[in-house]
Scaffold this active site. Structure first.
Site, PDB file in Angstrom:
ATOM      1  CG  ASP A 272      42.510 -72.731  23.649  1.00 13.70           C
ATOM      2  OD1 ASP A 272      42.617 -73.028  24.817  1.00 13.70           O
ATOM      3  OD2 ASP A 272      41.571 -73.289  22.875  1.00 13.70           O
ATOM      4  CD1 TRP A 273      47.559 -76.052  26.439  1.00 11.00           C
ATOM      5  CD2 TRP A 273      46.631 -75.750  28.414  1.00 11.00           C
ATOM      6  NE1 TRP A 273      48.333 -76.666  27.643  1.00 11.00           N
ATOM      7  CE2 TRP A 273      47.703 -76.690  28.818  1.00 11.00           C
ATOM      8  CE3 TRP A 273      45.800 -75.417  29.590  1.00 11.00           C
ATOM      9  CZ2 TRP A 273      48.155 -77.177  29.976  1.00 11.00           C
ATOM     10  CZ3 TRP A 273      45.997 -76.151  30.648  1.00 11.00           C
ATOM     11  CH2 TRP A 273      47.172 -76.874  30.914  1.00 11.00           C
TER      12      TRP A 273
END
Ligand code: BGC
Length: 750
Positions: A272-273
């Protein structure tokens, strides 16, 4: 360039793809390999590509870009990758296409209320087509995290609380995004997220730790991911959250043991980011270099946004800490998906070959989705019959009240980067159209936004209600109150909405509540005041027409709750498939706070499992949803009352439409294993069917339960089925009472 649609292309040959992966891999430098593992956020916003970014693509340092907006820029990026980089590897262009693109469909939780996989598949197909026309070839959806805590803002984005429902609907979304053939120009790669357990964040607070025992992980949280993988989903995203001390982004058990070894997944996992970089913030590592090591060795193939891989993997390989074979595996996983997606053959998109964004056909699909996501929670009978549907010919005056009466942007909900609010139709406009001068409509918003606490406009709202035959109240949550990082500690109606409802209801005019929200709200304090409640979630751009058609009976509500509605926030977590406890509550054992004698101390009160200050049942149960017609279930029966383990079980029930209009019912089958070596939930959804019946029509429904339907995760963490008695219910919701008993007997081997 011509556009091939998913129906026109033949499936890729697995052997040929592997040969191309091997061939390419053999020609890559280490730096080019690591480039394929790096996903970079687009550093521009619809303007020219910055030269340093173009140069990074040219050198093969970028494998994927996210948030690249504008087809010309995307094509230019692809041109540099394909024509100017040494090996000509195209980019994956990712974007959060969550519930539509330009045409916004209901939030995923709303779509889940349709219990209609086909409808959801079609919605995702349209979103894919619109997104693909702008050069996007990868979406970060579906989110298949199980949502059992409505404080969590991302409950809006999930497909409900139940593993079977989320599995079926999530798989349908994957099929919709990816189409029949991923190489078609209008197909985009799907990404099941967030692997795994993200929905169990403590206290419903985004990014907080999760603690999920392995059995629960395997029975509740993992099945929708497995279903997505089985549906051909090519990518998974690792969760931000810590799982029992090992953040998902560094969790070898999840990403390698389960995903690769047990399930045989051969696509790739994206972080994820920044979640690799965040491993140091979690305190799992002391540096980005160690974070790169942990994530790579655990199973994250591509890094989103942060730069741990690009800056540290090469060194880690030189130091022989990360074996080159591991890098090759990661790169092969990414390349395999690029080949399967047809990115090498067709890296460019020509928007002119696609249907226009937000066209009539797409909006018609969004309308249908909104109609089917509407859940009629309550519809009281007054002297003249039920409150709903409204007969516009019989009404002289309607009071239209509430902050969401005319709020085209709010009804779109979360994740609407690419939406066009100008094609969003709010209820007021649709009501005016429907009335067409037949009745007077008086509008008093009463509150500016759903968070507004001022009572100044209440007198005008009350006066409007007094003068009207019916008051329609459009309340709920502004879009900003749900979605990522938008969690709430109190899930009652925000602002002064409860007071507004109470004031309007005090007029004695019939009140219909239409709720648009990104989560289940705790409505106990208001549902008693009102005559009817229609729950619309954030219904998307066609919310207005859908709501008006449901209110007026042009369409018959058919939505069913994909998640339990608690009475008050303090009941959370509350979900239907809970385990029983040794002291289950009963109406007789329940003691209400007001009934405790004054000065009572150390008194045994009930001694069963309940809160003193709230009835122990939810306000509305999982699966609940009413119709304007009446359905009756009868003659629930089994093909055989006793079945050997390993055999399927056939279940029949008769469903009758006893009312006077056609309607759709979602018939739900629940199961309970009465005695097992591990205690079992009180019921579990095992199958469902959407059935359309004409007035007076009777149909025999047949359910076929496969042998796995009786399995659970045993003490050894492996699936098992034990002989014994099972209860089965079929009915309109998770409180269904029509029940049969089944005996499962030991397998007799011939
Ligand atoms: C979210 C993901 C999303 C990603 C890219 C993250 O913050 O958790 O669901 O896909 O951002 O926008």
């Amino acid at each position: 360039m011509s556009m091939a649609t998913t129906a026109e292309v033949t499936p890729p040959d697995a052997g040929a793809v592997e040969a191309r992966v091997r061939d390419l891999l053999a020609r890559m430098t280490l730096s080019e390999k690591i480039g394929q593992l790096s996903q970079v956020n687009a550093p521009w916003d619809g303007e020219d590509l910055p030269e340093d970014f173009a140069e990074a693509i040219r050198r093969g340092w970028i494998g994927s870009v996210l948030n690249a907006v504008g087809v010309e820029q995307v094509n230019e990026m692809q041109r540099i990758a394909v024509e100017e980089s040494r090996l000509g590897i195209p980019l994956l262009v990712g974007r959060d296409v969550i519930h539509g693109f330009r045409t916004v469909f209901p939030i995923p939780l709303g779509q889940a209320a349709s219990w209609n996989p086909e409808l959801i598949r079609e919605g995702a197909r349209i979103a894919a087509r619109e997104a693909a026309s702008t050069g996007i070839n990868w979406t970060f959806a579906p989110m298949v995290d199980i949502g059992r805590d409505p404080r969590w803002g991302r409950v809006a984005e999930c497909l409900g609380e139940d593993p079977l429902l989320a599995s079926r609907l999530g798989a349908a979304m994957v099929q919709g995004f990816q189409g029949d053939d991923l190489r078609a120009d209008d197909a985009i790669v799907a990404c099941a997220k967030h692997f795994a357990g993200y929905g169990a964040s403590e206290s419903g607070k985004d990014y907080a730790a999760t603690n999920i025992p392995e059995r629960e992980l395997r029975e509740v949280h993992l099945p929708p991911f497995r279903a997505a993988v089985d549906a051909g989903c090519q990518t998974l995203m690792a969760s931000f959250s810590d799982l029992d001390g090992i953040p998902a982004t560094a969790n070898h058990f999840l990403m390698t043991t389960v995903l690769r070894d047990e399930w045989g997944f051969d696509g790739f996992v994206v972080s994820d980011w920044d979640s690799i970089h965040q491993l140091a913030i979690h305190g799992l590592t002391g540096s980005d270099r160690e974070s790169a090591y942990e994530a790579a060795m655990a199973g994250v193939d591509m890094e989103m946004a942060s730069r741990c891989y690009i800056e540290h993997l090469e060194r880690l390989v030189e130091e022989e800490r990360v074996p080159l074979e591991r890098i090759d595996q990661m790169v092969a996983n990414v390349l395999r998906v690029k080949f399967r997606a047809g990115a090498f053959e067709s890296p460019y998109r020509d928007s002119a070959l696609f249907p226009a964004l937000g066209n009539d056909e797409h909006r018609a699909a969004a309308y249908e989705s909104a109609v089917q996501s509407g859940v009629l929670l309550k519809n009281d009978h007054g002297t003249a019959g039920p409150t709903l549907p409204l007969d516009l010919d019989a009404l002289d005056r309607i009071a239209v009240i509430g902050p969401l009466t005319d709020a085209p942007g709010e009804q779109l909900g979360t994740w609407i980067f690419d939406a066009d609010a100008s094609i969003s139709t709010p209820p007021l406009a649709s009501l005016r159209d429907a009335c067409d001068g037949r009745c007077e409509i008086e509008v008093v918003r009463g509150l500016e936004t759903t968070r507004d606490r001022r009572h100044d406009a209440f007198p005008a709202a009350v006066a409007a209600a007094q003068a009207a035959d019916v008051a329609l109240l459009f309340v709920g949550e502004d879009a900003i109150l749900s979605g990522e990082a938008h969690c709430r500690a109190d899930i009652s109606l925000p602002g002064a909405q409860e007071a507004l409802i109470e004031a309007v209801a005090a007029t004695g005019t019939p009140v219909v509540l239409v709720i648009m929200a990104g989560r289940p709200l705790a409505l106990e304090s208001v549902t008693g005041f009102v005559d009817a409640v229609l729950y619309m979630w954030h219904p998307g751009c066609m919310g207005g027409p859908a709501i008006v058609d449901l209110l007026t009976g042009r369409r018959n509500p058919s939505g069913k709750l994909p998640i339990t509605l608690p009475r008050v926030t303090g009941q959370i977590p509350i979900y239907y498939a809970h385990r029983r406890t040794g002291r289950p509550p009963t109406p007789e054992s329940f003691v209400y706070i007001d009934d405790i004698p004054p000065h009572a101390q150390q008194l045994s009160i009930g001694n069963t499992s309940f809160h003193l200050d709230v009835w122990f049942r939810p306000l509305f149960s999982f699966g609940h949803g009413m119709s304007y017609t009446d359905f009756r279930y009868e003659r629930l029966r089994l093909e055989r009352d006793s079945v050997e383990i390993g055999q399927p079980v056939r279940v029949f029930v008769d469903l009758v439409n006893e009312g006077d209009r056609p309607g759709v019912e979602v018939a739900q089958l629940y199961l309970h294993d009465q005695v097992a070596s591990v205690t079992r939930p009180v019921r579990e959804l095992k199958d469902f069917q959407r059935v359309e019946l004409e007035p007076g029509e009777r149909r025999t429904l047949e359910f076929l339960l496969p042998p796995e339907a009786f399995a659970f995760i045993g003490r050894d963490m492996k699936p098992r089925v034990e002989p014994g008695r099972f209860s089965l219910w079929v009915g309109r919701d998770s409180d269904a009472t029509l029940r049969v008993e089944l005996e499962l007997t030991r397998e007799t081997r011939a």
